[in-house]
Scaffold this active site. Structure first.
Site, PDB file in Angstrom:
ATOM      1  N   ASP A 154       0.810  -1.224   0.000  1.00  0.00           N
ATOM      2  CA  ASP A 154       0.000   0.000   0.000  1.00  0.00           C
ATOM      3  C   ASP A 154       0.850   1.284   0.000  1.00  0.00           C
ATOM      4  OD1 ASP A 154      -2.410   1.293  -0.121  1.00  0.00           O
ATOM      5  OD2 ASP A 154      -2.965   1.014   1.974  1.00  0.00           O
ATOM      6  N   LYS A 180      -7.939  -1.632   3.732  1.00  0.00           N
ATOM      7  CA  LYS A 180      -7.315  -0.306   3.838  1.00  0.00           C
ATOM      8  C   LYS A 180      -7.206   0.118   5.303  1.00  0.00           C
ATOM      9  CE  LYS A 180      -6.478   2.219   0.586  1.00  0.00           C
ATOM     10  NZ  LYS A 180      -5.225   2.370  -0.178  1.00  0.00           N
ATOM     11  N   LYS A 228       2.713   1.890   3.290  1.00  0.00           N
ATOM     12  CA  LYS A 228       2.054   2.075   4.586  1.00  0.00           C
ATOM     13  C   LYS A 228       2.315   0.928   5.562  1.00  0.00           C
ATOM     14  CE  LYS A 228      -2.330   4.325   3.184  1.00  0.00           C
ATOM     15  NZ  LYS A 228      -2.203   4.322   1.777  1.00  0.00           N
ATOM     16  N   LYS A 247      -8.805  14.229  -2.913  1.00  0.00           N
ATOM     17  CA  LYS A 247      -9.136  13.626  -1.617  1.00  0.00           C
ATOM     18  C   LYS A 247      -8.981  14.626  -0.478  1.00  0.00           C
ATOM     19  CE  LYS A 247      -6.647  10.948   1.047  1.00  0.00           C
ATOM     20  NZ  LYS A 247      -5.888   9.811   1.591  1.00  0.00           N
TER      21      LYS A 247
HETATM   22  P1  NAI Z   1      -8.633   3.329  -9.593  1.00  0.00           P
HETATM   23  O1  NAI Z   1      -9.873   2.633  -9.168  1.00  0.00           O
HETATM   24  O2  NAI Z   1      -8.751   4.606 -10.333  1.00  0.00           O
HETATM   25  O3  NAI Z   1      -7.763   2.371 -10.483  1.00  0.00           O
HETATM   26  C1  NAI Z   1      -7.722   1.001 -10.320  1.00  0.00           C
HETATM   27  C2  NAI Z   1      -7.803   0.353 -11.670  1.00  0.00           C
HETATM   28  O4  NAI Z   1      -7.654  -1.036 -11.499  1.00  0.00           O
HETATM   29  C3  NAI Z   1      -9.141   0.559 -12.357  1.00  0.00           C
HETATM   30  O5  NAI Z   1      -8.950   1.098 -13.639  1.00  0.00           O
HETATM   31  C4  NAI Z   1      -9.743  -0.831 -12.417  1.00  0.00           C
HETATM   32  O6  NAI Z   1     -10.513  -1.025 -13.590  1.00  0.00           O
HETATM   33  C5  NAI Z   1      -8.511  -1.684 -12.409  1.00  0.00           C
HETATM   34  N1  NAI Z   1      -8.642  -3.066 -11.932  1.00  0.00           N
HETATM   35  C6  NAI Z   1      -9.400  -3.582 -10.937  1.00  0.00           C
HETATM   36  N2  NAI Z   1      -9.187  -4.891 -10.807  1.00  0.00           N
HETATM   37  C7  NAI Z   1      -8.243  -5.218 -11.728  1.00  0.00           C
HETATM   38  C8  NAI Z   1      -7.600  -6.413 -12.088  1.00  0.00           C
HETATM   39  N3  NAI Z   1      -7.888  -7.566 -11.487  1.00  0.00           N
HETATM   40  N4  NAI Z   1      -6.686  -6.377 -13.074  1.00  0.00           N
HETATM   41  C9  NAI Z   1      -6.391  -5.214 -13.713  1.00  0.00           C
HETATM   42  N5  NAI Z   1      -6.990  -4.052 -13.432  1.00  0.00           N
HETATM   43  C10 NAI Z   1      -7.899  -4.062 -12.452  1.00  0.00           C
HETATM   44  O7  NAI Z   1      -7.763   3.504  -8.287  1.00  0.00           O
HETATM   45  P2  NAI Z   1      -6.457   4.389  -8.051  1.00  0.00           P
HETATM   46  O8  NAI Z   1      -6.860   5.661  -7.434  1.00  0.00           O
HETATM   47  O9  NAI Z   1      -5.655   4.388  -9.276  1.00  0.00           O
HETATM   48  O10 NAI Z   1      -5.746   3.532  -6.912  1.00  0.00           O
HETATM   49  C11 NAI Z   1      -5.227   2.262  -7.241  1.00  0.00           C
HETATM   50  C12 NAI Z   1      -4.875   1.489  -5.988  1.00  0.00           C
HETATM   51  O11 NAI Z   1      -3.850   2.162  -5.300  1.00  0.00           O
HETATM   52  C13 NAI Z   1      -6.020   1.311  -5.003  1.00  0.00           C
HETATM   53  O12 NAI Z   1      -5.956   0.043  -4.424  1.00  0.00           O
HETATM   54  C14 NAI Z   1      -5.718   2.345  -3.954  1.00  0.00           C
HETATM   55  O13 NAI Z   1      -6.282   2.024  -2.721  1.00  0.00           O
HETATM   56  C15 NAI Z   1      -4.215   2.277  -3.929  1.00  0.00           C
HETATM   57  N6  NAI Z   1      -3.629   3.452  -3.358  1.00  0.00           N
HETATM   58  C16 NAI Z   1      -3.802   4.681  -3.900  1.00  0.00           C
HETATM   59  C17 NAI Z   1      -3.194   5.788  -3.342  1.00  0.00           C
HETATM   60  C18 NAI Z   1      -3.299   7.152  -3.886  1.00  0.00           C
HETATM   61  O14 NAI Z   1      -2.789   8.080  -3.278  1.00  0.00           O
HETATM   62  N7  NAI Z   1      -3.901   7.336  -5.040  1.00  0.00           N
HETATM   63  C19 NAI Z   1      -2.353   5.643  -2.172  1.00  0.00           C
HETATM   64  C20 NAI Z   1      -2.305   4.331  -1.633  1.00  0.00           C
HETATM   65  C21 NAI Z   1      -2.874   3.285  -2.266  1.00  0.00           C
HETATM   66  C1  DG6 Z   2      -8.836   6.948   1.320  1.00  0.00           C
HETATM   67  O1  DG6 Z   2      -7.921   7.216   2.252  1.00  0.00           O
HETATM   68  C2  DG6 Z   2      -8.384   6.269   0.081  1.00  0.00           C
HETATM   69  C3  DG6 Z   2      -7.077   5.594   0.101  1.00  0.00           C
HETATM   70  O2  DG6 Z   2      -6.858   4.791  -1.019  1.00  0.00           O
HETATM   71  C4  DG6 Z   2      -5.995   6.576   0.277  1.00  0.00           C
HETATM   72  O3  DG6 Z   2      -6.224   7.736  -0.442  1.00  0.00           O
HETATM   73  C5  DG6 Z   2      -4.676   6.110  -0.035  1.00  0.00           C
HETATM   74  O4  DG6 Z   2      -4.511   4.865   0.564  1.00  0.00           O
HETATM   75  C6  DG6 Z   2      -3.689   7.114   0.464  1.00  0.00           C
HETATM   76  O5  DG6 Z   2      -3.612   7.011   1.813  1.00  0.00           O
HETATM   77  P1  DG6 Z   2      -2.743   7.925   2.693  1.00  0.00           P
HETATM   78  O6  DG6 Z   2      -3.167   7.593   4.058  1.00  0.00           O
HETATM   79  O7  DG6 Z   2      -1.325   7.592   2.422  1.00  0.00           O
HETATM   80  O8  DG6 Z   2      -3.121   9.323   2.287  1.00  0.00           O
END
Ligand code: NAI
Ligand code: DG6
Length: 515
Positions: A311, A360, A471, A401
């Site tokens: 994460d 999460k 994380k 966010k």
């Molecule tokens: P998002 O939902 O925009 O992107 C995820 C993508 O994965 C989507 O396009 C979805 O269609 C695709 N997907 C789902 N299952 C799949 C699979 N089995 N194979 C291939 N593709 C698949 O989410 P975002 O904002 O890009 O975040 C991605 C991940 O990163 C999440 O798990 C989120 O919790 C994690 N994350 C994000 C952070 C941030 O600051 N944006 C920080 C920490 C973690």
């Molecule tokens: C809500 O917190 C959505 C999550 O996917 C976070 O945005 C993401 O894990 C980032 O978390 P943090 O605590 O590093 O800002």
């Protein structure tokens, strides 16, 4: 290597008998001071100790490909778009003026490291992290990947609502032709509200065939792009936890057998991790689910492949991992930490279901454990502060966010001190630089071997030097987990200076307070 010192470009030349450069391999001897401690009946005994390590670093970064699982998500499209924006030095207009592409937020690209003091002027010397040992730039990465949604990356970027419209149009010719590869989709692992996105799915329900399909994708990517190193990084939706139990995934043989026999508890991310390992590609988990079960870690070890997770530590948690360390180091006692989040992107939508939220919640909550353990005056019974994490889905705010935290500390003489922190930011602009850093550090680690005794060996398959960016760091068995941000940063920067052949300055500033 070359360095920027006080704005002047200089080569960094290490003058030391402990360093040898031969055939592009830098060999450095490093005296690791690690004291020996032992509790005995009469107290804690400490014996100063030194251990001689030798590092070998292949200096030339390898041609590296990064395969993102979740390529069409907010992080995926932002990470790819930003590389083109930087490669072509793009600029775009906003109501505040002109912006230009940069890599702010990437430790490898924009952080500097304190090396010491200029012997003539006593000015502090900071050099860019990227100039200590040669590392890749994000611009060097070849990127591709999979998504269960078939949107091309221009549409994905528009859907993400992260970039300004002018930048989106400048990126259009680069991103429109990129369509993610079809992926593995088992609906039970991500939220049911994701079903309407899943239009790019590898057919069938045979997990062994899915594994072979992903392995073939990795091989093709590697050979078509003539790559020396491939890294697969999960930035797809947060999955629910899988069961971890004997017979299912507690050994490498068990996880392979569970795939062969199509067990329900084998998740898509398990398939990706196993496929990567079997193809010699390193695997990193940017989401909180427990993909790296013991069987997968054993498999990585067997194949000499790195795995890292879990994460991305991007915003609220990154701040918490620095701030709580500061509080505890100041002798203040955090008693209550309440962390609200609301966000309106697809990540927020997926996390609005209980099982994905739980994954999460676990990763966001573990981040203060090491700081509590560090101080038995404040925390005599090692009981963590009350720590509550709330995440709500509010579509209107999209990727921007909101994270709101309240920290209450017990202070001097029964007083209370309350801090309230409000953090607003496009989540993907925080996560994308971490994606590059994870890949760049993994590639660097793949060029390093070390010896303490006779034999050179690679780092442990569980790559704990990635902890700074994660994380809930997964670490080799028996390794203490470190969450405090500056401690993690210092571990990493001490390692790169050791690779370069000079130990970090002790930096007591003793010369400034002695006569
Ligand atoms: P998002 O939902 O925009 O992107 C995820 C993508 O994965 C989507 O396009 C979805 O269609 C695709 N997907 C789902 N299952 C799949 C699979 N089995 N194979 C291939 N593709 C698949 O989410 P975002 O904002 O890009 O975040 C991605 C991940 O990163 C999440 O798990 C989120 O919790 C994690 N994350 C994000 C952070 C941030 O600051 N944006 C920080 C920490 C973690
Ligand atoms: C809500 O917190 C959505 C999550 O996917 C976070 O945005 C993401 O894990 C980032 O978390 P943090 O605590 O590093 O800002």
């Amino acid at each position: 290597s070359s360095a920027q010192v006080n704005g002047i470009s200089k080569r960094l030349v290490v003058e030391s008998p402990n360093v040898k450069l031969e055939d592009g391999v830098l060999e450095s001897k490093f005296n690791y001071r690690k004291n020996h401690f032992e509790y005995r009946a009469d107290g804690l005994h400490v014996t100063p100790k030194e251990h001689e390590y030798t590092f070998k670093t292949v200096l030339k970064p390898r041609k590296t490909g990064l395969l993102l699982v979740g390529l069409g998500g907010n992080n995926g499209s932002t990470a790819v778009g930003s590389i083109y924006a930087n490669q072509y030095a793009m600029t775009w207009k906003t109501k505040e003026g002109h912006n230009k592409a940069n890599y702010f937020g990437s430790v490898t690209q924009t952080a500097t490291v304190h090396l010491g003091y200029d012997s003539a002027t006593q000015n502090q010397i900071f050099v860019p992290f990227k100039d200590i040992v040669p590392i890749l730039s994000p611009n060097d990465l070849v990127i591709s990947g999979w998504d269960i949604s078939n949107s091309n990356l221009y549409d994905a970027m528009a859907r993400a609502k992260v970039f300004e419209p002018e930048l989106q149009e400048k990126l259009r010719p680069f991103l429109e032709p990129i369509v993610p590869l079809p992926s593995v989709y088992y609906p039970d692992f991500i939220a049911s509200n994701q079903g309407d996105r899943a239009n790019n799915v590898i057919p069938g329900d045979n997990k062994l065939e899915h594994l072979e399909h992903i392995r073939a994708d990795i091989r093709k990517f590697k050979s078509e792009n003539d790559l020396e190193c491939v890294i697969v990084l999960w930035t797809a939706n947060t999955e629910r936890y899988t069961d971890v139990r004997d017979g299912l995934n507690s050994t490498a043989d068990e996880i392979m057998e569970s795939i062969r026999t199509n067990q329900d508890e084998v998740s898509p991310s398990n398939i990706f991790a196993v496929a990567s390992i079997l193809e010699g590609a390193h695997y990193i988990n940017g989401s909180p689910q427990n993909t790296l079960v013991p069987g997968i870690i054993e498999l990585a070890d067997r194949h000499n492949v790195f795995v890292g997770g879990d994460d991305f530590k991007s915003g609220q948690t990154k701040f918490k991992s620095a701030f709580v360390d500061f509080l505890v180091s100041s002798g203040l006692k955090p008693e209550s930490i309440v962390s609200y989040n609301h966000l309106g992107n697809n990540d927020g939508k997926n996390l609005s279901e209980a099982r994905q939220f739980r994954s999460k919640e676990i990763s966001k909550s573990s981040v203060v454990d090491d700081m509590v353990k560090s101080n038995n005056i404040l925390f005599p019974d090692a009981k963590n502060p009350d720590h509550c994490v709330v995440i709500k889905y509010v579509p209107f705010v999209a990727d921007s966010k909101r994270a709101m935290d309240e920290y209450i500390c017990s202070i001097f003489m029964g007083g209370k001190q309350t801090f309230v922190v409000h953090n607003t930011c496009e989540d993907s602009l925080l996560a994308s630089p971490l994606i590059y850093d994870l890949a760049i550090l993994t590639e660097l680690a793949s060029r390093v071997t070390y010896k303490v005794g006779d034999e050179f060996q690679p780092f442990h398959s569980v790559l704990s030097i990635l902890s700074l960016l994660l994380k809930a760091p997964v670490v080799p068995p028996g390794t203490p987990i470190s969450n405090a941000f500056m401690r993690q940063f210092s571990t990493l920067t001490k390692l790169v200076t050791a690779l370069a052949g000079f130990p970090s300055d002790t930096d007591m500033q003793i010369e400034f307070f002695t006569k």
